[in-house]
Design a protein around this motif. Structure first.
Motif: not given
Length: 699
Positions: A467-473
């Motif tokens: 989720s948010a980790s994937e948006i940042f990465a």
């Protein structure tokens, strides 16, 4: 076979009902309100869900398959004659739902309850019969994977299947240390518990099951919450950071761990991991372990949840291990403290050629934000971005040459924090695109200031980065701002909302995340620039493991900067990485572990011969010992004399970890160390060119 998961930040439960036991004293029927609610749900799915599915004969056919899979995933209760009768309605469910006619669905459910009730009675009678004996010297086996097996043609064939299933359960308990009589007692209690739940089900449970078999066809995160389920959901939301800190789901008869909350009590034990199955729950240090196989998930949660500073014990069947490798894990319930989830830093050194690099690592376990303090305009409110900014400033004062941002096991959190964290590393520009079910696209989540940190960057991810980790990465990768290292991320790229109904609520997927490159984060997740091996089975964990997950797709890219040509850099960096991994004791050990996991997964039959099972376990233990000792010898460490010595050392290490504060292990973490070498390669290869680029970047 999976149930819909309600992913809340701590110990929650899946609301989708899996295989459940129901009272057959009287056939259950639906109410007029349920009929109207079904029509309302059909309307909302048709008009608001992101996936546009036509409610037609094709969907009707898929619905029958999904309903049968939900009720009887092991194809052990229904007979072939039952299925033949259901087939007459295969193309009619779309018409039934449009009219709110749930009669056939309830009829199928009632037939299911009749079969399971009859089966429970016969199993309990067998187990309670003192004359019942089991011969574990016979060479026979049980098909462990019946997902695509034929339905039993009649009662005799079903009886034979269940004879083997009960025998397998007795043998597994015997191999774990129980006598046959103790095993029979445990199983009798298990099936009587299921029988007691037979008395508790009502039409609300049946309606929820029937509707969720439909919502699952749209995607795994859309589900109907009955009034009772909704009440439990709200209770769990208010207690979302209390308990053991684990996200659970139902799979067949078992309760399975999906994810551990960072810095939560379960995470701190170091003994639990995704896909582990919970077999029993005990209260306190000495309380009886209550077998929970076959229980509803909300009931399991009630047992596990409790007051802070109290003890709960979980009997676990570890994933990717022999079925007899059962262990008991003791956990102290407590509230997951925000400060324990806070980002933390460490500094370590790696030597590359003639150069030694000081590297900073920032571990970000979650994208957190103290919403209450933020709303009250507290100038000291706690958030991921504020904490990371402070750590960046401290690391720059410590003269680090580059920074690793560790997002492994970070299941996401605040979208706002994902955006503002990206703002620390890139200049102004879009971070994520959000497309609604009506195809409108929002690009409001943007980086709005100059980058705070402008040096070499590496982002470390794994299968549990979601989720948010994937948006940042994904943003860091699209901007070419840094190197992404690790394993393919989770792939959760959809957004759900709750909407009211006449009875209950509908959690519905209405929008989807897209990167600035136009690629969706859904299903595929983020693919690292350098792949590292991972023991987490992607076929069991991750969005792509769900049969009806929304697919990956692509929309138009949005204009964005490009800081480095990472693809070109990988031509030089990747061969160096592969050369290191080829001779690394830790990575060769991991390669052996992955091979063993693959072999275990390939086993489709479970032997019911005790001697064969003991031999299989001994061989597996010996392989684990040999693999660990090969690693130790390569590192110049003394080998373990036996598997028992290895097991004892692991238990001692887990106990020490439990009693120590959570810290970044820069010495034993092979993935982190290799990420450090990759970052050092990046710095080395870019020293001359990067100097000019960063100088321009700083202007």
């Amino acid at each position: 076979m999976r149930s819909t998961i309600l992913l809340v930040t701590a110990l929650l439960f899946a609301m989708h009902v899996g295989a459940k036991v129901v009272d057959t004293a009287a056939p259950l029927t639906y109410t007029e309100t349920q009929s109207k609610t079904a029509i309302e749900i059909i309307d909302k799915l048709s008009t608001r869900h992101y996936r546009k599915l036509a409610l037609d004969d094709n969907l009707s056919s898929a619905y029958l398959d999904k309903l049968l899979e939900t009720l009887d995933p092991g194809r052990a209760y229904f007979y072939a004659s039952d299925i033949a009768g259901f087939e007459k309605s295969r193309a009619k469910f779309d018409d039934f739902f449009k009219k709110g006619d749930l009669a056939i669905g309830f009829q199928i459910y009632n037939q299911y309850t009749a079969r399971i009730n009859s089966r429970l009675l016969s199993i309990i009678a067998e187990l309670e019969d003192p004359e019942t004996q089991y011969n574990f010297t016979v060479d026979e086996s049980l098909d462990a994977d019946r997902e695509n097996a034929s339905w039993p043609k009649d009662k005799a064939e079903a009886d034979e299947l269940w004879r083997k299933r009960v025998k397998a359960a007795v043998l597994s308990l015997k191999l774990s240390g129980k006598s046959v009589e103790e095993a029979k007692t445990t199983l009798t209690r298990r099936y009587k518990n299921q029988q007691s739940r037979l008395q508790q089900q009502d039409r609300e449970d049946v309606f929820e099951t029937l509707i969720n078999a439909l919502t699952l066809l749209y995607d795994p995160h859309t589900s109907y919450l009955s009034p009772r389920t909704l009440e439990n959901f709200n209770i769990n939301m208010s207690l979302s950071l209390e308990g053991i800190g684990a996200v659970l789901q139902t799979e067949d008869e078992f309760t399975k761990i999906v994810r551990l909350v960072a810095a939560g009590p379960a995470d701190k034990t170091g003994q639990l991991k995704p896909s582990d199955k919970i077999l029993a729950v005990g209260q306190g240090k000495e309380g009886e372990l209550i077998d929970i196989v076959g229980w509803r998930l909300d009931e399991v949660v009630q047992l596990i949840r409790g007051e802070p500073n109290t003890i709960v014990r979980l009997q676990i069947q570890p994933a990717n291990e022999d079925a007899t490798a059962i262990k008991t894990v003791t956990i102290s319930r407590e509230r997951v403290k925000l400060e324990e989830q806070a980002a933390k830093k460490a500094v370590f050194e790696v030597k590359e050629g003639n150069s030694t690099y000081r590297l900073g690592v920032i571990d970000v376990p979650a994208f957190y934000l103290d919403f209450e303090a933020y709303r009250q305009r507290d100038p000291n409110f706690k958030s991921t971005t504020r904490d990371v900014m402070q750590l960046l400033q401290e690391l720059e004062q410590e003269n680090v040459d580059g920074i690793i941002l560790d997002l492994r096991n970070n299941g996401g959190g605040s979208l706002q924090e994902a955006t503002t964290l990206t703002d620390l590393f890139i200049d102004q520009g879009p971070v994520v695109q959000i497309r609604q079910s009506n195809e409108t696209i929002s690009r409001h989540h943007r980086s709005r200031a100059r980058a705070v940190y402008r040096g070499p960057l590496l982002v470390l991810i794994n299968r549990l980065s979601a989720s948010a980790s994937e948006i940042f990465a994904g943003a860091i990768q699209d901007y070419g701002r840094g190197i992404i290292v690790g394993s393919q991320s989770f792939g959760k790229g959809t957004v759900q909302s709750l909407t009211g109904l006449q009875e209950g609520q509908l959690k519905i997927t209405e929008s989807k995340f897209y990167r600035v490159s136009g690629d969706s984060t859904q299903h595929r997740g983020v693919i690292p620039d350098i792949l590292l091996p991972n023991l987490i089975d992607s076929s069991e964990v991750g969005e792509s493991s769900y049969e009806t997950a929304l697919p990956w797709d692509k929309i138009h890219a949005v204009a964005h900067d490009k800081y480095y040509d990472i693809t070109e850099l990988m031509k030089e960096i990747n061969p160096q990485h592969e050369a290191r991994v080829a001779v690394s004791p830790d990575f060769n050990f991991l390669k052996d572990q992955l091979q063993m996991v693959a072999e275990l997964k390939e086993k489709k039959a479970l032997s019911l011969n005790e001697k064969t099972r003991l031999t299989e376990k001994t061989l597996l233990d010996q392989r684990n010992l040999a693999s660990e000792n090969a690693r130790r010898k390569a590192k110049g460490e003394a080998p373990y004399p036996s598997y028992e010595a290895l097991k004892a050392a692991n238990e001692e290490e887990n106990a020490n970890a439990l009693s120590s504060p959570v810290q970044i292990d820069t010495e034993k973490d092979a993935m982190l160390r290799e990420a450090g070498f990759v970052l050092a390669d990046f710095i080395t290869s870019q020293r001359v060119e990067a100097s000019s680029k960063l100088a321009n970047f700083q202007e």
